[in-house]
Structures are given as C-alpha cells and as structure tokens.
Design a protein around this motif. Structure first.
Motif, mmCIF file in Angstrom:
data_model
loop_
_atom_site.group_PDB
_atom_site.id
_atom_site.type_symbol
_atom_site.label_atom_id
_atom_site.label_comp_id
_atom_site.label_asym_id
_atom_site.label_seq_id
_atom_site.Cartn_x
_atom_site.Cartn_y
_atom_site.Cartn_z
ATOM 1 N N MET A 1 -48.119 -73.161 38.081
ATOM 2 C CA MET A 1 -47.341 -71.946 37.893
ATOM 3 C C MET A 1 -48.085 -70.958 36.990
ATOM 4 O O MET A 1 -48.129 -69.768 37.256
ATOM 5 N N TYR A 2 -48.724 -71.486 35.930
ATOM 6 C CA TYR A 2 -49.374 -70.586 34.980
ATOM 7 C C TYR A 2 -50.638 -69.981 35.577
ATOM 8 O O TYR A 2 -50.877 -68.781 35.476
ATOM 9 N N PHE B 1 -56.970 -79.245 34.040
ATOM 10 C CA PHE B 1 -56.940 -78.065 33.185
ATOM 11 C C PHE B 1 -55.576 -77.375 33.261
ATOM 12 O O PHE B 1 -55.029 -76.931 32.253
ATOM 13 N N ASN B 2 -55.028 -77.315 34.457
ATOM 14 C CA ASN B 2 -53.725 -76.693 34.646
ATOM 15 C C ASN B 2 -52.650 -77.435 33.848
ATOM 16 O O ASN B 2 -51.790 -76.825 33.199
ATOM 17 N N LYS B 3 -52.685 -78.775 33.880
ATOM 18 C CA LYS B 3 -51.714 -79.577 33.126
ATOM 19 C C LYS B 3 -51.865 -79.346 31.628
ATOM 20 O O LYS B 3 -50.872 -79.301 30.895
ATOM 21 N N ALA B 4 -53.112 -79.228 31.172
ATOM 22 C CA ALA B 4 -53.345 -79.004 29.735
ATOM 23 C C ALA B 4 -52.783 -77.659 29.294
ATOM 24 O O ALA B 4 -52.270 -77.524 28.178
ATOM 25 N N LEU C 1 -50.129 -69.180 25.549
ATOM 26 C CA LEU C 1 -51.581 -69.262 25.719
ATOM 27 C C LEU C 1 -52.127 -67.919 26.205
ATOM 28 O O LEU C 1 -51.768 -67.452 27.290
ATOM 29 N N PRO C 2 -53.020 -67.266 25.429
ATOM 30 C CA PRO C 2 -53.605 -65.991 25.876
ATOM 31 C C PRO C 2 -54.466 -66.188 27.113
ATOM 32 O O PRO C 2 -55.163 -67.203 27.245
ATOM 33 N N THR C 3 -54.413 -65.235 28.020
ATOM 34 C CA THR C 3 -55.160 -65.344 29.275
ATOM 35 C C THR C 3 -56.652 -65.471 29.028
ATOM 36 O O THR C 3 -57.332 -66.299 29.651
ATOM 37 N N GLU C 4 -57.199 -64.669 28.108
ATOM 38 C CA GLU C 4 -58.641 -64.705 27.851
ATOM 39 C C GLU C 4 -59.088 -66.080 27.350
ATOM 40 O O GLU C 4 -60.126 -66.601 27.778
ATOM 41 N N GLU C 5 -58.315 -66.678 26.459
ATOM 42 C CA GLU C 5 -58.689 -67.988 25.924
ATOM 43 C C GLU C 5 -58.579 -69.067 26.995
ATOM 44 O O GLU C 5 -59.371 -70.011 27.020
ATOM 45 N N ALA C 6 -57.599 -68.927 27.901
ATOM 46 C CA ALA C 6 -57.473 -69.888 29.003
ATOM 47 C C ALA C 6 -58.678 -69.810 29.921
ATOM 48 O O ALA C 6 -59.246 -70.834 30.328
ATOM 49 N N ILE C 7 -59.096 -68.589 30.243
ATOM 50 C CA ILE C 7 -60.253 -68.409 31.123
ATOM 51 C C ILE C 7 -61.522 -68.938 30.461
ATOM 52 O O ILE C 7 -62.341 -69.629 31.094
#
Length: 263
Positions: free
Chosen positions: A1-2, A80-83, A90-96
């Motif tokens: 979803m995220y 990664f998605n589960k984490a 969670l900020p988008t930039e840090e996730a990427i």
C-alpha cells in the motif's frame, strides 16, 4: 500500500481483509459511516487493541535491509515493503534512499543511479520491469539446462493434479439471472449492502495486468469473472436483498425501450 501510493479510500477498504477472529468482530461492530479516513480507522484500531511494539523503528533501520548476492529482486522488494510498514511517518526521500542503498550491483541499481526517482510508485513500476526480466531469464536458463522440472518433481506435480479437482466446485446449482453485469450489481450495492470481505488468496504471478477485480482489488481476473463475488451476490439475491435493485433495473430498461420506440 505504501510503495504504490494507495488512496485513502483504498487503504480503508483493504485493511479489514487483513483482520481475523476478534479483530474482524470489532470491525463489524463499528457503526455505519463512523470511519472518516484511514488515519481515523488506525486510531480506533490502536485504541481498541492497544498494540505496543518493543522498539520504535525509524528510517535508518531500512539501511540494514540488503538484497543479498543470491536473493531475487522480488523478494527484496517484498521485505523492504514490510519494513516500511513498521515505520510511522516515513519520509518518501528516506524510503527511496533506503531502498537504493540495499540494492546489489545489477541492471536495476544502474538504472536507478542514472535516473533518480522522486516517487515511491515510480520505483515500484520500474522495479516490476526488472523483476519480470529477471524471472524470465531464470526460466530461460532452467529450460536450457533441463532442470526446470526434475523427474521427481514432475511425479509429485502429476499426483497433486490428480488429487485436486480440475474445476472449483459450484456453490449453487442455479444462479439468479441478473440481466446486468456482475460488476454493475457490485458497484450499485457495495455502498448499501454489507458485503463480506473476500477470502485471502495468494496472488498469482504472471496474471493478466489488463483484468482487474474490484472485489478482491487485484489484477489477474475481471470482476465479472470473480467466482466468489458471484456467490456473494447470489446469497443476497436468495435473501431477497436484491429485489429492489433488480426491480429498479427492470423499470429503467422498460422506460428506455419506451423512449426508443417513441423516437
């Protein structure tokens, strides 16, 4: 979803399908129209079950997730998605950045380094392309070496197929003629009738990306071909909960024919 940037409405609809036992009973007991957003649903769920975690996870924890030399890109994206689900806000930039950091050297990491993504759904779409390439390459190599289906595995598969029915058994011998498509019935009544959530199913890889089921909210088959939704609609029809809808449809068709004859 995220990772797919799902809408707020989609999150609200999908969330109940993950609940079981006490949790689903709690959800069913909520008053109609008492949920205004996914954040509202989250707060009420946490308030009811008081979920506590041993340690609060933050974005830097994503740096510990690595693809590994022999791990597939698909398995890495799933881990990664589960984490990401364990990290609030969670900020988008840090996730990427965390996702890119964990990739091993390869075609996908080279592509990402050349053109840096700005949205998570963009990363997901680009990853799907390389996942398909990776899996097709493995299938090609296996077919060349003749190791795709060892003799023992073939025997096991043939026995399993013999034990399993070739077609899913019908729940009803006869189905009520709806005179309209299944998807039209579902769209009309999903907001007024209490429709049970779909049974959890394992997502099939390689399914059609052009056919989408609104009931299961997955690709692979169309809403009109959904066996489980057909049974749900039939149950409502036998309980008399579709009579008004079918009557209104019949009146609309008669009026349309009269209008056409008048022209």
């Amino acid at each position: 979803m995220y990772l797919t940037d799902a809408s707020d409405a989609t999150r609200c609809k999908v969330f109940p399908t993950t609940l079981t036992k006490t949790a689903i009973k709690w959800f069913d007991s909520l008053p109609p129209r008492s949920i205004t957003s996914s954040d509202d649903l989250t707060k009420k769920f946490l308030a009811r079950f008081s979920i506590q975690k041993d340690k609060t996870k933050h974005a830097p924890s994503l740096l510990g997730i690595k693809q590994g030399d022999r791990k597939s890109l698909r398995s890495y994206m799933e881990r990664f998605n589960k984490a990401c689900l364990d990290i609030q806000n969670l900020p988008t930039e840090e996730a990427i950045m965390g996702l890119i950091n964990g990739l091993r050297e390869g075609p996908f990491s080279h592509s990402i380094s050349k053109k840096h993504p700005t949205y998570l759904n963009e990363v997901q779409e680009r990853a799907e392309k390389y996942i398909n390439m990776e899996e097709n390459s493995r299938l090609g190599e296996a077919s060349k070496t003749g190791l795709s289906n060892p003799p023992r595995d073939k025997d096991k598969e043939s026995r399993k197929k013999e034990d399993q029915p070739t077609e899913k058994p019908r729940k009803y011998h006869n189905y009520t003629p709806l005179r309209v498509s299944l998807v039209d019935v579902y769209r009309e009544i999903c907001n007024t009738e209490k429709i049970p959530p779909p049974h959890p199913i394992k997502h099939k890889r390689g399914g059609s990306r052009t056919e989408y089921c609104e009931y299961y909210q997955i690709y692979g088959h169309s809403t009109n071909e959904c066996y489980d939704l057909k049974n749900v609609i039939e149950k409502l029809a036998r309980e008399g909960r579709l009579d008004q809808f079918l009557a209104n449809r019949a009146d609309e068709q008669k009026k349309r024919r009269r209008d056409e004859e008048g022209e």
